[in-house]
Design a protein around this motif. Structure first.
Motif, PDB file in Angstrom:
ATOM      1  N   ALA A   1       0.825  -1.209   0.000  1.00 15.27           N
ATOM      2  CA  ALA A   1       0.000   0.000   0.000  1.00 15.27           C
ATOM      3  C   ALA A   1       0.860   1.261   0.000  1.00 15.27           C
ATOM      4  O   ALA A   1       0.552   2.250  -0.664  1.00 15.27           O
ATOM      5  N   LEU A   2       1.964   1.216   0.742  1.00 20.09           N
ATOM      6  CA  LEU A   2       2.854   2.380   0.815  1.00 20.09           C
ATOM      7  C   LEU A   2       3.512   2.665  -0.525  1.00 20.09           C
ATOM      8  O   LEU A   2       3.625   3.818  -0.949  1.00 20.09           O
ATOM      9  N   LEU A   3       3.927   1.596  -1.211  1.00 19.35           N
ATOM     10  CA  LEU A   3       4.697   1.766  -2.440  1.00 19.35           C
ATOM     11  C   LEU A   3       3.836   1.853  -3.689  1.00 19.35           C
ATOM     12  O   LEU A   3       4.345   2.134  -4.774  1.00 19.35           O
ATOM     13  N   ASP A   4       2.536   1.636  -3.547  1.00 21.11           N
ATOM     14  CA  ASP A   4       1.631   1.691  -4.694  1.00 21.11           C
ATOM     15  C   ASP A   4       0.980   3.074  -4.768  1.00 21.11           C
ATOM     16  O   ASP A   4       0.203   3.454  -3.887  1.00 21.11           O
ATOM     17  N   SER A   5       1.292   3.824  -5.812  1.00 23.52           N
ATOM     18  CA  SER A   5       0.756   5.180  -5.937  1.00 23.52           C
ATOM     19  C   SER A   5      -0.676   5.194  -6.452  1.00 23.52           C
ATOM     20  O   SER A   5      -1.289   6.251  -6.578  1.00 23.52           O
ATOM     21  N   ARG A   6      -1.242   4.012  -6.727  1.00 29.32           N
ATOM     22  CA  ARG A   6      -2.582   3.954  -7.307  1.00 29.32           C
ATOM     23  C   ARG A   6      -3.657   3.649  -6.273  1.00 29.32           C
ATOM     24  O   ARG A   6      -4.786   3.335  -6.608  1.00 29.32           O
ATOM     25  N   GLY A   7      -3.306   3.717  -4.981  1.00 29.22           N
ATOM     26  CA  GLY A   7      -4.248   3.357  -3.933  1.00 29.22           C
ATOM     27  C   GLY A   7      -5.371   4.351  -3.770  1.00 29.22           C
ATOM     28  O   GLY A   7      -5.394   5.419  -4.396  1.00 29.22           O
ATOM     29  N   PRO A   8      -6.360   4.027  -2.891  1.00 31.58           N
ATOM     30  CA  PRO A   8      -7.494   4.924  -2.681  1.00 31.58           C
ATOM     31  C   PRO A   8      -7.078   6.217  -2.001  1.00 31.58           C
ATOM     32  O   PRO A   8      -6.067   6.281  -1.318  1.00 31.58           O
ATOM     33  N   GLU A   9      -7.886   7.249  -2.200  1.00 33.01           N
ATOM     34  CA  GLU A   9      -7.596   8.531  -1.581  1.00 33.01           C
ATOM     35  C   GLU A   9      -8.258   8.603  -0.209  1.00 33.01           C
ATOM     36  O   GLU A   9      -9.112   7.812   0.141  1.00 33.01           O
ATOM     37  N   GLY A  10      -7.865   9.615   0.557  1.00 37.74           N
ATOM     38  CA  GLY A  10      -8.414   9.765   1.902  1.00 37.74           C
ATOM     39  C   GLY A  10      -7.301   9.793   2.919  1.00 37.74           C
ATOM     40  O   GLY A  10      -6.245   9.171   2.728  1.00 37.74           O
ATOM     41  N   TRP A  11      -7.515  10.499   4.015  1.00 35.56           N
ATOM     42  CA  TRP A  11      -6.460  10.708   5.011  1.00 35.56           C
ATOM     43  C   TRP A  11      -5.865   9.402   5.523  1.00 35.56           C
ATOM     44  O   TRP A  11      -4.660   9.238   5.599  1.00 35.56           O
ATOM     45  N   GLU A  12      -6.700   8.451   5.833  1.00 37.54           N
ATOM     46  CA  GLU A  12      -6.189   7.223   6.433  1.00 37.54           C
ATOM     47  C   GLU A  12      -5.381   6.373   5.450  1.00 37.54           C
ATOM     48  O   GLU A  12      -4.674   5.456   5.851  1.00 37.54           O
ATOM     49  N   HIS A  13      -5.472   6.691   4.167  1.00 35.76           N
ATOM     50  CA  HIS A  13      -4.720   5.941   3.166  1.00 35.76           C
ATOM     51  C   HIS A  13      -3.560   6.736   2.588  1.00 35.76           C
ATOM     52  O   HIS A  13      -2.913   6.296   1.649  1.00 35.76           O
ATOM     53  N   THR A  14      -3.280   7.887   3.121  1.00 34.50           N
ATOM     54  CA  THR A  14      -2.239   8.736   2.556  1.00 34.50           C
ATOM     55  C   THR A  14      -0.939   8.594   3.319  1.00 34.50           C
ATOM     56  O   THR A  14      -0.887   8.134   4.458  1.00 34.50           O
ATOM     57  N   ASP A  15       0.135   9.025   2.675  1.00 35.03           N
ATOM     58  CA  ASP A  15       1.458   8.869   3.257  1.00 35.03           C
ATOM     59  C   ASP A  15       1.648   9.585   4.596  1.00 35.03           C
ATOM     60  O   ASP A  15       2.336   9.061   5.472  1.00 35.03           O
ATOM     61  N   PRO A  16       1.089  10.784   4.820  1.00 33.80           N
ATOM     62  CA  PRO A  16       1.267  11.411   6.135  1.00 33.80           C
ATOM     63  C   PRO A  16       0.780  10.533   7.285  1.00 33.80           C
ATOM     64  O   PRO A  16       1.406  10.496   8.349  1.00 33.80           O
ATOM     65  N   TRP A  17      -0.312   9.823   7.090  1.00 36.16           N
ATOM     66  CA  TRP A  17      -0.802   8.929   8.140  1.00 36.16           C
ATOM     67  C   TRP A  17       0.154   7.749   8.322  1.00 36.16           C
ATOM     68  O   TRP A  17       0.435   7.329   9.442  1.00 36.16           O
ATOM     69  N   ARG A  18       0.690   7.243   7.233  1.00 41.27           N
ATOM     70  CA  ARG A  18       1.601   6.105   7.322  1.00 41.27           C
ATOM     71  C   ARG A  18       2.891   6.481   8.046  1.00 41.27           C
ATOM     72  O   ARG A  18       3.520   5.638   8.684  1.00 41.27           O
ATOM     73  N   VAL A  19       3.300   7.727   7.940  1.00 44.06           N
ATOM     74  CA  VAL A  19       4.508   8.175   8.643  1.00 44.06           C
ATOM     75  C   VAL A  19       4.391   7.904  10.138  1.00 44.06           C
ATOM     76  O   VAL A  19       5.358   7.513  10.798  1.00 44.06           O
TER      77      VAL A  19
END
Length: 242
Positions: free
Chosen positions: A25-43
């Protein structure tokens, strides 16, 4: 009917397993949008993994990583050799660190645990490998490969590399690259099994070195052996010099 358990980072769940891992999910740029799926949350999740890893492993003492195939069976001579090597390392006061999975990793954890040593498993979320093996006495499950790899390199003072596949090669060459570029203090790397690793060493010393892409000093980091006691002695000698 009971449902299968699966691991997501440090969490154990029961039910249908997701088809996508956290790394994917982190490395796939085609994932769904939304805060919980974005890189800032993953950080934040990534930060948590580093904090947990550093906090858990900071007092391990001298340690050696044992790498190798997750596919090695209990009837394979490599399994028995791994178990004996890990047992000797643990009996000599060295902590044994593995990826916490089956195969060579389980053999090493078993050898260390039965010798009375600390048997560390650093697991990873995978769709086909779930949970730590039963011989781990100190374990952490990671979502992200790069956080897990940092723990291997940060807390090990040497590497014993048993026969393995892509994952083993990845761990081997990452460690060599970090040492070559002086990102980490140099440490011994033992390749166990000349029949298995000899072709790779010949290719590196012939083709790769011949093209000027590695130096003689780079190749000196690799030590090839079929002797279990020699593999252990190399790790112990480095501990004495450290």
């Amino acid at each position: 009917m009971s449902q299968r358990q699966y691991v997501q980072g440090p969490v154990v769940r029961t039910g249908p397993q997701p088809t996508q891992t956290s790394d994917q999910a982190l490395l796939d740029s085609r994932g769904p949008e939304g805060w919980e799926h974005t890189d800032p949350w993953r950080v934040l999740r990534i930060q948590a993994e580093f904090v947990e890893g550093f906090n858990t492993l900071s007092e391990l003492g001298p340690s050696v990583c044992v790498f190798g195939s997750a596919r090695t069976g209990t009837d394979d001579p490599v399994w028995a050799a791994t178990e004996r090597i890990a047992g000797k390392l643990a009996a000599s006061g060295l902590t044994v660190i593995t990826g916490g999975g089956p195969g060579v990793m389980e053999a090493a954890n078993k050898g260390a645990a039965e010798a009375g040593g600390t048997s560390v498993g650093l697991g990873i979320e995978l769709p086909f490998e779930q949970g730590l093996n039963r011989h781990v006495t100190l374990g952490i499950n990671f979502r992200y490969f790069f956080a897990r790899k940092t723990m291997f390199v940060k807390y090990a003072q040497g590497f014993v590399v048993m026969p393995g596949g892509f994952g083993t090669l990845d761990e081997l060459f990452e460690a060599l690259t970090l040492a070559q570029t002086r990102k980490v203090t140099a440490f011994p790397v033992v390749l166990f099994g000349s029949d298995y690793w000899g072709g790779l060493v010949d290719w590196l010393s012939g083709t790769v070195a011949g093209a000027g892409n590695v130096s003689a000093a780079d190749l000196e980091r690799l030590q090839l052996t079929d002797d279990e006691d020699e593999a252990v002695a190399i790790m112990l000698a480095h501990r004495e010099r450290a």
